[in-house]
Design a protein around this motif. Structure first.
Motif, mmCIF file in Angstrom:
data_model
loop_
_atom_site.group_PDB
_atom_site.id
_atom_site.type_symbol
_atom_site.label_atom_id
_atom_site.label_comp_id
_atom_site.label_asym_id
_atom_site.label_seq_id
_atom_site.Cartn_x
_atom_site.Cartn_y
_atom_site.Cartn_z
ATOM 1 N N PRO A 171 0.848 -1.194 0.000
ATOM 2 C CA PRO A 171 0.000 0.000 0.000
ATOM 3 C C PRO A 171 0.884 1.244 0.000
ATOM 4 N N PRO A 172 0.348 2.349 -0.440
ATOM 5 C CA PRO A 172 1.144 3.575 -0.419
ATOM 6 C C PRO A 172 1.621 3.851 0.999
ATOM 7 N N PRO A 173 2.850 4.223 1.152
ATOM 8 C CA PRO A 173 3.386 4.431 2.501
ATOM 9 C C PRO A 173 2.688 5.591 3.188
ATOM 10 N N SER A 174 2.487 5.415 4.471
ATOM 11 C CA SER A 174 1.788 6.484 5.199
ATOM 12 C C SER A 174 2.693 7.704 5.368
ATOM 13 N N ILE A 175 3.955 7.470 5.492
ATOM 14 C CA ILE A 175 4.879 8.599 5.566
ATOM 15 C C ILE A 175 5.756 8.567 4.325
ATOM 16 N N ASN A 176 5.731 9.649 3.601
ATOM 17 C CA ASN A 176 6.544 9.694 2.379
ATOM 18 C C ASN A 176 7.095 11.104 2.243
ATOM 19 N N THR A 177 8.163 11.353 2.940
ATOM 20 C CA THR A 177 8.705 12.708 2.963
ATOM 21 C C THR A 177 9.472 13.003 1.679
ATOM 22 N N SER A 178 9.605 14.270 1.407
ATOM 23 C CA SER A 178 10.394 14.644 0.234
ATOM 24 C C SER A 178 11.868 14.578 0.588
ATOM 25 N N ILE A 179 12.665 14.546 -0.452
ATOM 26 C CA ILE A 179 14.108 14.581 -0.219
ATOM 27 C C ILE A 179 14.580 15.962 -0.599
ATOM 28 N N LYS A 180 15.210 16.616 0.334
ATOM 29 C CA LYS A 180 15.606 17.993 0.084
ATOM 30 C C LYS A 180 17.001 18.142 0.622
ATOM 31 N N ASN A 196 10.218 15.139 -4.748
ATOM 32 C CA ASN A 196 8.983 15.311 -3.990
ATOM 33 C C ASN A 196 8.711 14.187 -2.988
ATOM 34 N N LYS A 197 9.316 12.993 -3.207
ATOM 35 C CA LYS A 197 9.064 11.885 -2.280
ATOM 36 C C LYS A 197 10.372 11.149 -2.030
ATOM 37 N N SER A 198 10.319 10.281 -1.046
ATOM 38 C CA SER A 198 11.458 9.380 -0.870
ATOM 39 C C SER A 198 11.091 7.969 -1.289
ATOM 40 N N TYR A 200 8.884 5.798 -4.147
ATOM 41 C CA TYR A 200 8.143 5.873 -5.413
ATOM 42 C C TYR A 200 7.676 4.501 -5.805
ATOM 43 N N HIS A 201 6.469 4.443 -6.373
ATOM 44 C CA HIS A 201 6.044 3.150 -6.916
ATOM 45 C C HIS A 201 6.520 3.044 -8.352
ATOM 46 N N LEU A 202 6.357 1.863 -8.895
ATOM 47 C CA LEU A 202 7.029 1.570 -10.161
ATOM 48 C C LEU A 202 6.569 2.446 -11.327
ATOM 49 N N LYS A 203 5.337 2.922 -11.274
ATOM 50 C CA LYS A 203 4.826 3.758 -12.382
ATOM 51 C C LYS A 203 4.772 5.225 -11.972
ATOM 52 N N ASP A 204 5.486 5.532 -10.975
ATOM 53 C CA ASP A 204 5.408 6.862 -10.390
ATOM 54 C C ASP A 204 6.149 7.901 -11.249
ATOM 55 N N VAL A 205 6.004 9.138 -10.886
ATOM 56 C CA VAL A 205 6.731 10.219 -11.545
ATOM 57 C C VAL A 205 7.552 10.946 -10.482
ATOM 58 N N ILE A 206 8.789 11.165 -10.802
ATOM 59 C CA ILE A 206 9.610 11.947 -9.872
ATOM 60 C C ILE A 206 9.478 13.412 -10.252
ATOM 61 N N ILE A 207 9.012 14.170 -9.324
ATOM 62 C CA ILE A 207 8.872 15.605 -9.541
ATOM 63 C C ILE A 207 9.856 16.296 -8.610
ATOM 64 N N GLY A 208 10.435 17.307 -9.093
ATOM 65 C CA GLY A 208 11.368 17.991 -8.209
ATOM 66 C C GLY A 208 11.956 19.194 -8.880
ATOM 67 N N LYS A 209 12.933 19.784 -8.221
ATOM 68 C CA LYS A 209 13.616 20.890 -8.861
ATOM 69 C C LYS A 209 15.010 21.067 -8.285
ATOM 70 N N ILE A 210 15.792 21.681 -9.092
ATOM 71 C CA ILE A 210 17.154 21.971 -8.648
ATOM 72 C C ILE A 210 17.302 23.472 -8.668
ATOM 73 N N GLN A 305 21.361 9.644 -4.041
ATOM 74 C CA GLN A 305 20.379 9.677 -2.968
ATOM 75 C C GLN A 305 19.486 8.464 -3.092
ATOM 76 N N GLU A 306 19.392 7.701 -2.009
ATOM 77 C CA GLU A 306 18.581 6.479 -2.129
ATOM 78 C C GLU A 306 17.091 6.811 -2.123
ATOM 79 N N VAL A 307 16.371 6.119 -3.003
ATOM 80 C CA VAL A 307 14.909 6.185 -2.938
ATOM 81 C C VAL A 307 14.375 4.764 -2.853
#
Lengths: 316, 797
Positions: A171-180, A196-198, A200-210, A305-307
């Protein structure tokens, strides 16, 4: 890497031919699953490099079906008993052919005797605990198999295997903090990145910014890599293999201070597996996001960075 | 050598790039034809990879880009069909983002984005926002500019503008604006950044390249101006501040200059007018090297044209106090940019002046204020050497003249003449000419002495030599032309009030007499004639004003004239002076001022005797004297006798016999003045004619003696005509016999063998005879008179 596994496949195939040629099987064994028609089939890469469609299970399911044994025309099969086993095995490639069974369930199908004609045995393993997923790695594989054995004395036992695949959903993790994180080289390059998260599920999208806080080097481009780290063995025998599964260009050209570069990386095109942590003390599979900046002299600056990757139940 | 190799290499790379692009485009087409989405994506991404090159100059890169652009249109069409076949747009939108290289990925994303908006499956603003945000990934200036330019291109007809089919919720225009502004900002940043990347020695090359790219950036402003929903309020509160913020903050000369100009050119005039303060407040914040004068000049030019376009808009100009704002801004800019060359400042003031003249034609004080400010800027710098600056000043000073069509207005400007002091002689002359031409063109009448004084101060470049330097490049033709203009100008000075007119004349006299000998021949005559005009006017109203102590009486004027003509003796221009004396004499005659007339004649005679020695000039002069004298009627007998006697004396002393002859027979008229019975002395007339005949005879004999052939009978025919004239006028001393005798004499002479054939004389004689015949045929008293004269017309003609 590819090269290695291919040559292995060829060896194995040759061995099998040899066995078949020497001892003509006295009977045909077929294994069918009771819900085989409706159960989802998924491709599985076999030892010989070919892909076969196999049924897909998850932990705690009932695995039931029928096994029929049909002697070759006009022959009888004399045996010391027939059994079916459900095996969960880990095979380390440095110790090839040596399977470590972490799960082993047996059902006796018949007492010693003789078979003259086709005979069918139903079997069932109910609520089977299959905590680990099927995995085909670089140095290790984990597989589930049904093994039917017709025990014979000196003539040698007749064995038939049926692979099947196990995938476990989380199931989706209850705590899923972003990596910053803010990283850099003093007086040279300071960046802050955020995923945005630490997890991700297999079909997920990594969103973020530098975000570029300080840029004193001439950057040529920036990539985001997905790396898989497979470690096998333990202690001094630990063997680590790292693969780069994705190399995704995030930025072209040299940014200046204050620029922020968006990240949007779809995971679906890549062949990922869930993160596996210390599977039966034999191996681990971990995923990393590697942010790589390349300057005009082709020097690389990176931060890994590990995800965690997990499998989300298909809603469809 | 290095450079040419570089260019060759670049051509090579371009060729290679095009080849790669075409090859992948070929495979892409095949995939499109077979509806193979996967391959289409693969090959289009490969095709777009050619745009990742860093080796091409913007110019060449553009060529490559355009080819890719064309291919992308086909791909877009395919995507649209693909969505009709059931592939959802959102899926496509994700699919193209799987591409590993960012540049192809973003080009594809923009392409699908365009389809996405068109499909209306998502609000346009969301898609636009995503696209413009994602494009941040390209930080390379050239590639980024082209990518964003592509984005702008494919979305410009899909903005959620009011009235557009993509219109969204209440803030829809804001969304459209936000998108364009953001793209503009990012593009400008990339464009500016180019300047700072790469080695310093290639600065010029980079500037050139940047110039090639500037329209990509500027186009965004054009797109902004096309958004229907942007009203004045939105322009004032959002668009302009945001754009200006970017312009000011980028701190780049090239960008600031170009973008300011863009703003001025693309947005409507009325917006500029209403936001002048905001726009102008940005000017002092620009980099010192920005050519702000051109920017401001263009702005003022636009506003001027706008003001000129319709009178209805003028109240708005007043309302927003446009002049004060512009004037203020210019002051600030000039103050801030200490190093601005003088031409810059003058250009600015000149533009402001044009503006003021268009918008506030009635506010002369504005004009003077501008001139004052400009003079202030010039002061302490000595004469201007900068030819561009002086040219600008000429424009500046000409503007009020052109506008008001009236030099009087310019004369009211206290700062106007101060300007002239800073001009070099050449420019001074040019300016003076402009002023004169303006007066002439508009037939402006300068009507007070003060104005004349001011005017002459302005045009002193033409009135006198400004400094001692001898005219090395003296151009006679130019000079003549200039002075002719001055002469025409003097003619334009007029006031109906004699007092004032006299003052004007005195003023002009003062100036022109100081003008040096070269100018006098041009300037004295018009002054004389202008004065004579005054005399005639006075004469017209003489009855009412005569006798009083008014300073404007003819006598006084004649005194002035006398002095003025005297000045010509320094030139010397005696022939001209003589003519003028005669003119004055005639005018004095009309005023019944005998002593004055006599004095003028005396002066003329003195000149004749002392100065005119050339025989041709003498002939002309004597005829003028005779002609004038003939018309004089105020002289008493004594004076008249003296003068006529002198005149006949001069006539007889001419060098050549024919000239003598002609002068003498002309003198005959001095004794026969029609309408003055006491001035008809037939005897002396006859005496003159006879004397003329004797001289003609002597001339004939001289010709015979010197050339062996008798001269023309022309003189005789001429004398015959005089005989006929006086005969007809009833001079009893002219008898038929003498006429008859003269005709026969001429006929004989003409038939003589030694005579030189003279067709003119033949014709003249023939027509004289015809005249006699005509008079005979007329009948009545005249015919009777002529009747006895006999001649054979048929034989002679």
């Amino acid at each position: 890497l590819n090269c290695w596994s291919e040559s292995f496949g060829i060896c194995f195939y040759a061995l099998q031919n040899y066995i078949i040629g020497a001892f003509k099987p006295a009977c045909n064994i077929s294994i069918t699953f009771s819900d085989g028609k409706t159960r989802k089939q998924v491709p599985l890469k076999k030892e010989n490099g070919q892909t076969a469609m196999v049924p897909l299970f998850q932990s705690q399911e009932n695995i039931a079906g029928k096994i029929s044994i049909e002697p070759v025309q006009g022959k009888k099969v004399e045996h010391n008993g027939i059994k079916v086993e459900l095996l969960g095995q880990i095979e380390m490639y440095f110790d090839r052919g040596n399977f470590y069974d972490f799960t082993s369930l047996v059902r006796e199908l018949d007492v010693p005797g003789e078979i003259y004609e086709r005979k069918t045995y139903p079997f069932e393993f109910s609520t089977v605990e299959m905590p680990y997923e099927t995995y085909n790695g670089v140095n290790v594989r984990l597989r589930y198999v049904l093994k039917v054995t017709i025990s014979r004395g000196y003539a040698g036992s007749i064995v038939e295997y049926q692979d099947f695949m196990v995938r476990n959903y989380t199931p989706p993790p209850s705590i899923n903090t972003s990596i910053k994180m803010e990283v850099g080289i003093e007086d040279c390059l300071h960046i802050e990145f955020e995923y945005n998260k630490s997890k991700y599920h297999l079909k997920d999208v990594i969103i973020g910014k530098i975000y570029f806080l300080l840029v004193r080097i001439k950057i040529k481009n920036m990539d985001l890599e997905i790396r898989r780290r497979e470690s096998t063995g333990s202690g001094a025998n630990t063997h680590v293999e790292t693969e780069t599964l994705a190399k995704f260009e995030l930025m072209d050209g040299a940014p200046v201070r204050g620029e922020s570069i968006p990240i949007r990386l779809f995971l679906s095109p890549y062949e990922l597996t869930p993160t596996h942590r210390n599977i039966n003390n034999k191996f681990s599979v971990k995923y990393y996001l590697n942010l790589v900046l390349v300057d005009e002299e082709d020097r690389r600056y990176f931060k890994q960075q590990e995800v965690t990757i997990y499998r989300l139940a298909d809603t469809s | 050598m290095m450079i040419s190799e570089g260019i060759e290499d670049e051509d090579k790379w371009l060729t290679a790039g095009i080849a790669g692009l075409q090859q992948n485009a070929f495979y892409m087409h095949r995939a499109l034809d077979t509806n193979n989405l996967k391959d289409a994506l693969k090959y289009s991404a490969q095709m777009l990879s050619e745009l990742r090159t860093s080796r091409l100059s913007p110019h060449k890169y553009y060529e490559l880009y355009m080819r890719a652009f064309d291919e992308l249109r086909k791909l877009e069409m395919f995507f649209r069909e693909e969505t009709k076949r059931g592939c959802s747009t959102i899926e496509l939108y994700e699919l193209v983002q799987h591409a590993g290289n960012i540049l192809p990925r973003l080009y594809l994303l923009c392409t699908v984005g365009s389809v996405y908006i068109k499909s209306k499956e998502a609000p346009a603003k969301d898609v636009l926002k995503d696209l413009v945000e994602m494009c941040r990934g390209i930080q390379h200036p050239v590639r980024g500019l082209f990518l964003r330019s592509y984005l702008s291109q494919v979305t410009k007809d899909k903005l959620p503008d009011i009235g557009s089919e993509y219109e969204g919720d209440a803030d829809t225009v804001m969304d459209a604006l936000e998108f364009v502004l953001q793209n503009f900002t990012e593009m400008n940043k990339l464009w500016v950044r180019m300047q700072h990347q790469g080695p310093a020695r290639e600065k010029e090359k980079r500037e050139k390249e940047r110039n090639e790219l500037r329209d990509l950036v500027g186009k965004n402003l054009h797109v902004l101006s096309q958004i229907e929903g942007v009203d004045l309020e939105m322009y004032r509160d959002t668009v302009l501040p945001r754009v200006l913020e970017q312009v000011v903050n980028c701190k780049d000369e090239l960008a600031q200059y170009y973008l300011m100009d863009c703003i001025i050119q693309v947005f409507p005039d009325e917006y500029h007018l209403q936001t002048l303060e905001i726009l102008l407040s940005a000017c002092p914040q620009l980099q010192p090297a920005v050519d702000i004068k051109t920017v401001l000049s263009r702005l003022m030019e636009r506003l001027s044209n706008y003001a000129a376009s319709s009178a209805e808009v003028l109240p708005e100009f007043f309302h927003v106090e446009a002049f004060a704002k512009l004037s203020n801004a210019i002051g600030q800019v000039i103050e801030a940019q200490v190093d601005m060359p003088i031409v810059g400042a003058v250009t600015l003031y000149s533009s402001l002046l044009t503006f003021s003249l268009h918008v506030h034609p009635d506010r002369l004080d504005y004009v003077d204020q501008i001139l004052g400010a400009c003079v202030g800027k010039l002061s302490g710098k000595g004469k201007l050497e900068d030819s561009k600056a002086t040219k600008q000043i000429v424009t500046l000073l000409s503007a009020p003249l052109e506008k008001y069509n009236d030099i009087e207005t310019a004369l009211k400007l206290s700062n106007y003449p101060r300007f002239m002091e800073y001009l070099d002689d050449g420019t001074n002359k040019v300016m003076a000419n402009v002023i004169i031409q303006s007066i002439l063109k508009n037939k402006t009448c300068i009507s007070t002495a003060d104005k004349v004084e001011a005017l002459f101060e302005l045009i002193k470049g033409l009135i006198k030599d400004l400094d001692e330097n001898l005219d090395d490049e003296f151009d006679e033709e130019d000079f003549n032309e200039e002075q002719s203009s001055v002469a025409r100008l003097i003619q334009m000075l007029y006031n109906v009030d004699p007092e004032e007119m006299l003052k004007i004349i005195c003023t002009v006299k003062k100036h022109i007499l100081a003008g040096g000998t070269k100018r006098l021949p041009f300037t004295v005559p018009p002054l004389i004639f202008n004065s004579l005009k005054l005399v005639r006017n006075l004469q017209g109203q003489d009855e009412s004003v005569s006798g009083d102590e008014s300073s404007a009486n003819p006598k006084k004027i004649f005194q002035l004239l006398n002095q003025t003509i005297e000045a010509l003796s320094t030139v010397p221009a005696s022939e001209l002076a003589l003519r003028l004396y005669l003119q004055c004499a005639e005018a004095a005659n009309d005023c019944d001022l005998e002593p004055v007339a006599y004095e003028f004649f005396t002066q003329a005679y003195i000149l004749y005797e002392e100065e005119i020695s050339d025989s041709k000039a003498q002939i002309t002069a004597i005829h003028l004297i005779i002609g004038t004298l003939q018309r004089m009627h105020i002289f008493g007998v004594e004076n008249r006798d003296t003068l006529t006697h002198k005149a006949t004396g001069y006539s007889a002393k001419l060098l050549k016999k024919p000239d003598q002859c002609r002068a003498v027979y002309a003198c005959s008229h001095l004794f026969w003045v029609e309408d003055h019975e006491n001035n008809k002395d037939g005897e002396r007339v006859l005496f003159c004619l006879k004397r003329a005949l004797r001289i003609a005879n002597a001339a004939q004999q001289m010709a015979n003696a010197t050339r062996g052939s008798s001269g023309s009978v022309m003189l005789f025919i001429e004398i015959l005509n005089k005989y006929l004239y006086f005969f007809e006028k009833g001079n009893s001393h002219i008898t038929l016999d003498s006429i008859q005798g003269l005709i026969e004499l001429i006929t004989t002479e003409m038939q003589s063998e030694t005579v030189t054939p003279d067709p003119t004389a033949d014709a003249f004689f023939a027509s004289t005879l015809r005249y006699i015949q005509f008079q005979k045929d007329k009948g009545g008293a005249v015919a009777e008179k002529y009747e006895p004269i006999k001649f054979l017309v048929s034989i002679t003609s």
